[in-house]
Design an enzyme around this catalytic site. Structure first.
Site, PDB file in Angstrom:
ATOM      1  N   MET A   1      27.711 -52.897  88.093  1.00 29.29           N
ATOM      2  CA  MET A   1      26.887 -52.627  86.911  1.00 29.29           C
ATOM      3  C   MET A   1      26.203 -53.922  86.485  1.00 29.29           C
ATOM      4  O   MET A   1      26.865 -54.950  86.296  1.00 29.29           O
ATOM      5  CB  MET A   1      27.743 -52.097  85.757  1.00 29.29           C
ATOM      6  CG  MET A   1      28.387 -50.732  85.994  1.00 29.29           C
ATOM      7  SD  MET A   1      27.262 -49.409  86.475  1.00 29.29           S
ATOM      8  CE  MET A   1      26.119 -49.373  85.094  1.00 29.29           C
TER       9      MET A   1
ATOM     10  N   MET B   1      28.375 -38.860  82.048  1.00 26.09           N
ATOM     11  CA  MET B   1      28.900 -39.634  80.906  1.00 26.09           C
ATOM     12  C   MET B   1      29.652 -38.714  79.958  1.00 26.09           C
ATOM     13  O   MET B   1      29.237 -37.566  79.751  1.00 26.09           O
ATOM     14  CB  MET B   1      27.749 -40.288  80.143  1.00 26.09           C
ATOM     15  CG  MET B   1      26.870 -41.170  81.000  1.00 26.09           C
ATOM     16  SD  MET B   1      25.643 -41.999  79.981  1.00 26.09           S
ATOM     17  CE  MET B   1      24.663 -42.812  81.257  1.00 26.09           C
TER      18      MET B   1
ATOM     19  N   MET C   1      31.074 -41.923  84.697  1.00 23.85           N
ATOM     20  CA  MET C   1      31.375 -42.816  83.566  1.00 23.85           C
ATOM     21  C   MET C   1      32.226 -42.016  82.603  1.00 23.85           C
ATOM     22  O   MET C   1      31.789 -41.642  81.494  1.00 23.85           O
ATOM     23  CB  MET C   1      30.062 -43.300  82.939  1.00 23.85           C
ATOM     24  CG  MET C   1      29.361 -44.328  83.819  1.00 23.85           C
ATOM     25  SD  MET C   1      27.627 -44.572  83.379  1.00 23.85           S
ATOM     26  CE  MET C   1      26.895 -43.237  84.318  1.00 23.85           C
TER      27      MET C   1
ATOM     28  N   SER D   1      17.888 -42.673  89.629  1.00 17.39           N
ATOM     29  CA  SER D   1      18.869 -42.056  88.735  1.00 17.39           C
ATOM     30  C   SER D   1      18.178 -40.980  87.914  1.00 17.39           C
ATOM     31  O   SER D   1      17.251 -41.271  87.145  1.00 17.39           O
ATOM     32  CB  SER D   1      19.448 -43.116  87.792  1.00 17.39           C
ATOM     33  OG  SER D   1      20.021 -42.462  86.681  1.00 17.39           O
TER      34      SER D   1
ATOM     35  N   ASP E   1      24.256 -39.541  86.967  1.00 22.34           N
ATOM     36  CA  ASP E   1      25.078 -40.243  85.982  1.00 22.34           C
ATOM     37  C   ASP E   1      25.818 -39.272  85.071  1.00 22.34           C
ATOM     38  O   ASP E   1      25.209 -38.598  84.242  1.00 22.34           O
ATOM     39  CB  ASP E   1      24.191 -41.161  85.130  1.00 22.34           C
ATOM     40  CG  ASP E   1      23.734 -42.388  85.899  1.00 22.34           C
ATOM     41  OD1 ASP E   1      24.598 -43.070  86.479  1.00 22.34           O
ATOM     42  OD2 ASP E   1      22.519 -42.650  85.937  1.00 22.34           O
TER      43      ASP E   1
ATOM     44  N   HIS F   1      27.972 -40.892  89.819  1.00 19.44           N
ATOM     45  CA  HIS F   1      28.561 -42.027  89.102  1.00 19.44           C
ATOM     46  C   HIS F   1      29.296 -41.489  87.882  1.00 19.44           C
ATOM     47  O   HIS F   1      28.676 -41.027  86.920  1.00 19.44           O
ATOM     48  CB  HIS F   1      27.404 -42.969  88.709  1.00 19.44           C
ATOM     49  CG  HIS F   1      27.823 -44.189  87.949  1.00 19.44           C
ATOM     50  ND1 HIS F   1      26.914 -45.024  87.327  1.00 19.44           N
ATOM     51  CD2 HIS F   1      29.043 -44.734  87.711  1.00 19.44           C
ATOM     52  CE1 HIS F   1      27.558 -46.014  86.737  1.00 19.44           C
ATOM     53  NE2 HIS F   1      28.855 -45.860  86.944  1.00 19.44           N
TER      54      HIS F   1
ATOM     55  N   ASP G   1      23.391 -51.199  89.773  1.00 15.57           N
ATOM     56  CA  ASP G   1      23.030 -50.156  88.813  1.00 15.57           C
ATOM     57  C   ASP G   1      22.758 -50.770  87.442  1.00 15.57           C
ATOM     58  O   ASP G   1      23.662 -51.299  86.806  1.00 15.57           O
ATOM     59  CB  ASP G   1      24.176 -49.133  88.726  1.00 15.57           C
ATOM     60  CG  ASP G   1      23.775 -47.889  87.952  1.00 15.57           C
ATOM     61  OD1 ASP G   1      22.611 -47.782  87.531  1.00 15.57           O
ATOM     62  OD2 ASP G   1      24.657 -47.009  87.786  1.00 15.57           O
TER      63      ASP G   1
ATOM     64  N   HIS H   1      20.984 -40.492  92.561  1.00 20.56           N
ATOM     65  CA  HIS H   1      22.082 -41.009  91.737  1.00 20.56           C
ATOM     66  C   HIS H   1      22.214 -40.145  90.479  1.00 20.56           C
ATOM     67  O   HIS H   1      21.239 -39.914  89.770  1.00 20.56           O
ATOM     68  CB  HIS H   1      21.768 -42.462  91.371  1.00 20.56           C
ATOM     69  CG  HIS H   1      22.844 -43.187  90.643  1.00 20.56           C
ATOM     70  ND1 HIS H   1      23.931 -43.768  91.287  1.00 20.56           N
ATOM     71  CD2 HIS H   1      23.016 -43.453  89.326  1.00 20.56           C
ATOM     72  CE1 HIS H   1      24.709 -44.355  90.393  1.00 20.56           C
ATOM     73  NE2 HIS H   1      24.181 -44.172  89.189  1.00 20.56           N
TER      74      HIS H   1
HETATM   75  C1  DX5 Z   1      23.557 -46.622  83.175  1.00 14.78           C
HETATM   76  C2  DX5 Z   1      23.473 -45.717  84.379  1.00 14.78           C
HETATM   77  C3  DX5 Z   1      22.336 -46.053  85.258  1.00 14.78           C
HETATM   78  C4  DX5 Z   1      21.000 -45.870  84.591  1.00 14.78           C
HETATM   79  C5  DX5 Z   1      20.079 -46.901  85.132  1.00 14.78           C
HETATM   80  O1  DX5 Z   1      24.729 -46.404  82.490  1.00 14.78           O
HETATM   81  O2  DX5 Z   1      24.644 -45.798  85.153  1.00 14.78           O
HETATM   82  O3  DX5 Z   1      22.398 -45.353  86.485  1.00 14.78           O
HETATM   83  O4  DX5 Z   1      20.426 -44.618  84.796  1.00 14.78           O
HETATM   84  O5  DX5 Z   1      18.874 -46.841  84.420  1.00 14.78           O
HETATM   85  P1  DX5 Z   1      17.847 -48.036  84.450  1.00 14.78           P
HETATM   86  O6  DX5 Z   1      17.412 -48.210  85.877  1.00 14.78           O
HETATM   87  O7  DX5 Z   1      16.756 -47.562  83.557  1.00 14.78           O
HETATM   88  O8  DX5 Z   1      18.553 -49.247  83.941  1.00 14.78           O
HETATM   89 ZN    ZN Z   2      24.644 -44.983  87.265  1.00 18.50          ZN
END
Ligand code: DX5
Ligand code: ZN
Length: 227
Positions: free
Chosen positions: A141, A41, A72, A12, A39, A70, A177, A37
């Site tokens: 998750m 947000m 969010m 990620s 993320d 992903h 994840d 990956h």
């Molecule tokens: C969290 C993200 C993950 C995050 C995972 O909200 O969706 O993808 O980057 O990070 P680690 O592996 O550090 O938990």
């Molecule tokens: Zn993620």
């Protein structure tokens, strides 16, 4: 081609250098990452903000594996087209993002992307049952979404096994994840996961200038998962 259930490690970029994502992605791929990956947000669905479609578009030429985005964010639907135009390979929307996850997943497919559905630790696994035929991936998750570096929620492991049973013969990946590292990876894969997202555990100790640590980290997770 038969469905690929071999283990895939998806670093990620949330744990990478935000000022240098292009080189980070290339470094990770050169060190054995299977997917990248990404993320997204929105500071509303989750209490943190990252970036939107322009960043995904800028990253696109650097990703030669698969760009696993992903989302969010809530709502999702108004942004699907922009992320599809940015050429994301997969868009994963949260089952909790509402209000119409079935429609959202249909819209993602209609926009030409693979569709994934993500599920938070506080949501009963049955919530994804009605959409299993619309997705090629369920993202389980194992932390509450929003931040990297959180601890793996152990009680998710039996839920992964339950999801594996629910999926049956469908061509659907199980992606884990949150808090995945060489200590937790084995239990996830034993329960039925085939994609492991890793942020902190993948990037720890390395950089785009010194990427060997990335390779070592990826191998450590892979070896632990196979053990
Ligand atoms: C969290 C993200 C993950 C995050 C995972 O909200 O969706 O993808 O980057 O990070 P680690 O592996 O550090 O938990
Ligand atoms: Zn993620």
């Amino acid at each position: 081609m038969s469905f690929d259930r071999n283990l895939k490690i998806a670093p990620s970029i949330l744990a990478g250098d935000f000022a240098d994502f292009g080189r980070e992605v290339r470094a990770m791929e050169s060190q054995g990452a299977d997917w990248i990956h990404v993320d997204v947000m929105d500071g509303h669905f989750v209490p943190n903000l990252t970036f939107g479609p322009p960043m995904v578009k800028a990253l696109r030429p650097h990703v030669t594996t698969l760009m696993d985005v992903h989302l969010m964010i809530a709502p999702v639907d108004p942004y699907i087209e922009a992320f599809a135009e940015a050429a994301a390979d997969r868009l994963t929307a949260h089952v909790e993002a509402g209000p119409h996850i079935h429609r959202t997943l249909q819209a993602i497919a209609a926009a030409g992307c693979k569709a994934g559905v993500a599920i938070n630790p506080g949501t009963p696994m049955d919530a994804v049952a009605p959409v299993l035929d619309l997705v090629d991936l369920v993202c389980v998750m194992t932390v509450n979404p929003g931040f990297g570096g959180q601890s793996f929620i152990e009680s998710r492991v039996p839920e992964i096994a339950r999801l594996r049973e629910m999926i049956g013969d469908r061509p659907v990946h199980i992606e884990i994840d949150g808090g995945v590292d060489s200590k937790t990876a084995g239990r996830c894969v034993a329960a039925g996961a085939d994609v492991l997202v890793a942020g902190s555990a993948a990037f720890r100790g390395g950089s785009a200038d010194a990427p060997e640590a990335y390779g070592k980290n990826i191998r450590a997770i892979r070896d632990a998962a196979a053990a």
